[in-house]
Design an enzyme around this catalytic site. Structure first.
Site, short mmCIF file in Angstrom:
data_model
loop_
_atom_site.label_atom_id
_atom_site.label_comp_id
_atom_site.label_asym_id
_atom_site.label_seq_id
_atom_site.Cartn_x
_atom_site.Cartn_y
_atom_site.Cartn_z
N ASP A 30 0.20 -1.43 -0.07
CA ASP A 30 -0.03 -0.58 -0.40
C ASP A 30 0.99 1.44 -0.23
O ASP A 30 1.84 1.33 0.46
CB ASP A 30 -0.55 -0.21 1.45
CG ASP A 30 -2.01 1.00 1.06
OD1 ASP A 30 -3.35 0.68 0.77
OD2 ASP A 30 -1.40 2.36 1.53
N ILE A 31 0.30 2.30 -0.63
CA ILE A 31 1.11 3.61 -0.92
C ILE A 31 1.50 4.29 0.23
O ILE A 31 2.11 5.26 0.33
CB ILE A 31 0.87 4.27 -2.31
CG1 ILE A 31 1.87 5.45 -2.53
CG2 ILE A 31 -1.19 5.18 -1.56
CD1 ILE A 31 1.78 5.40 -4.04
N ASN A 87 -13.15 -3.63 2.46
CA ASN A 87 -14.36 -2.64 2.46
C ASN A 87 -15.28 -2.43 1.42
O ASN A 87 -14.04 -2.77 0.06
CB ASN A 87 -13.02 -0.70 2.77
CG ASN A 87 -12.59 -0.57 3.98
OD1 ASN A 87 -13.05 -1.89 4.60
ND2 ASN A 87 -11.54 -0.40 3.97
N GLY A 93 -15.50 2.93 3.61
CA GLY A 93 -14.08 3.47 3.75
C GLY A 93 -13.38 2.86 2.39
O GLY A 93 -12.51 2.99 1.97
N GLN A 94 -14.45 2.36 0.96
CA GLN A 94 -13.85 2.06 -0.11
C GLN A 94 -13.47 3.01 -0.59
O GLN A 94 -14.00 4.23 -1.14
CB GLN A 94 -14.44 0.90 -0.42
CG GLN A 94 -14.28 0.70 -1.81
CD GLN A 94 -15.06 -0.64 -2.54
OE1 GLN A 94 -15.91 -1.00 -2.09
NE2 GLN A 94 -14.35 -1.18 -3.66
N HIS A 100 -9.91 -5.23 -3.07
CA HIS A 100 -8.86 -5.61 -2.87
C HIS A 100 -9.03 -5.90 -1.04
O HIS A 100 -9.71 -5.39 -0.28
CB HIS A 100 -7.51 -4.38 -2.91
CG HIS A 100 -8.47 -3.24 -2.36
ND1 HIS A 100 -9.60 -2.18 -3.02
CD2 HIS A 100 -8.67 -2.21 -1.37
CE1 HIS A 100 -9.54 -1.60 -2.64
NE2 HIS A 100 -9.25 -1.18 -1.66
N LEU A 101 -8.20 -6.74 -0.48
CA LEU A 101 -7.90 -7.51 0.45
C LEU A 101 -7.11 -6.93 1.06
O LEU A 101 -5.83 -7.24 0.75
CB LEU A 101 -7.57 -9.16 0.68
CG LEU A 101 -8.26 -9.72 2.03
CD1 LEU A 101 -9.67 -9.57 2.39
CD2 LEU A 101 -7.68 -11.14 1.54
N HIS A 102 -6.79 -5.97 1.87
CA HIS A 102 -5.60 -5.24 2.81
C HIS A 102 -5.21 -6.44 3.84
O HIS A 102 -6.50 -7.38 4.05
CB HIS A 102 -6.41 -4.38 4.47
CG HIS A 102 -6.71 -3.08 3.64
ND1 HIS A 102 -5.96 -1.70 2.92
CD2 HIS A 102 -8.28 -2.95 2.74
CE1 HIS A 102 -7.47 -1.02 2.48
NE2 HIS A 102 -8.01 -1.52 2.21
P1 5GP Z 1 -9.32 1.47 0.60
O1 5GP Z 1 -9.84 2.86 0.78
O2 5GP Z 1 -10.39 1.53 -1.06
O3 5GP Z 1 -9.99 0.35 1.34
O4 5GP Z 1 -8.08 0.85 0.14
C1 5GP Z 1 -7.34 1.93 -1.19
C2 5GP Z 1 -6.35 1.99 -0.79
O5 5GP Z 1 -5.24 1.78 -1.69
C3 5GP Z 1 -5.15 2.97 0.28
O6 5GP Z 1 -5.12 1.47 1.57
C4 5GP Z 1 -4.82 3.12 -0.26
O7 5GP Z 1 -3.67 4.46 0.29
C5 5GP Z 1 -4.21 2.41 -1.57
N1 5GP Z 1 -3.91 3.53 -2.49
C6 5GP Z 1 -4.67 3.59 -3.46
N2 5GP Z 1 -3.71 4.70 -4.43
C7 5GP Z 1 -2.58 3.69 -4.11
C8 5GP Z 1 -1.16 4.05 -5.80
O8 5GP Z 1 -1.44 4.67 -6.26
N3 5GP Z 1 -0.45 2.48 -5.19
C9 5GP Z 1 -1.02 1.61 -4.45
N4 5GP Z 1 0.54 0.87 -4.08
N5 5GP Z 1 -1.64 2.06 -3.22
C10 5GP Z 1 -2.55 2.76 -3.59
#
Ligand code: 5GP
Ligand code: ZN
Length: 114
Positions: A30-31, A87, A93-94, A100-102
């Protein structure tokens, strides 16, 4: 989907920091990590959210969890423990609408989550 960030990672248009991959899934860091290990496991095929899953996706969803287990092994957190979160929807929080599975680990976790 041509305008989907995670599809671009899956097809190699953008190169993330890959931890694990198979023909069907990709796992990358994750970034904006929320734990010492924070990896996202995605299917290469676009699915927007849990709400868009069908029975045909059952095996693929299992592969996401096997991917999480492989990541935990590579990251050395299999025994200390790790959290998997997916999420669904903006209210949960998505922010990226490609499932995607964190996989979070390497620190203590609280419950309930915020
Ligand atoms: P969500 O909030 O949809 O459950 O998770 C999305 C995740 O994607 C967040 O934790 C966010 O930091 C990550 N993310 C968003 N943009 C990028 C990116 O460009 N590269 C990477 N590696 N992760 C990203
Ligand atoms: Zn996508």
């Amino acid at each position: 989907m041509s305008d989907c960030l995670f599809c671009k990672m899956a097809n190699g248009e953008i190169t993330p920091d890959i931890v694990h991959e198979t023909d069907d899934i990709l796992a990358f860091r994750d970034i904006n990590p929320q734990a010492p290990t924070h990896v996202l496991v995605i299917p290469r095929r676009h699915i927007s959210s849990i709400n868009d899953l069908t029975e045909a996706d059952q095996e693929l969803v299992g592969k996401l969890y096997l991917g999480a287990k492989a990541v935990a092994g590579k990251e050395g957190i299999r025994e200390s423990g790790y959290r998997t979160v997916m999420n669904c929807g903006a209210g949960a929080g998505q922010t990226v609408f490609h499932i995607h599975l964190h996989v979070l680990g390497g620190r203590g976790m609280q419950w309930p989550p915020g």
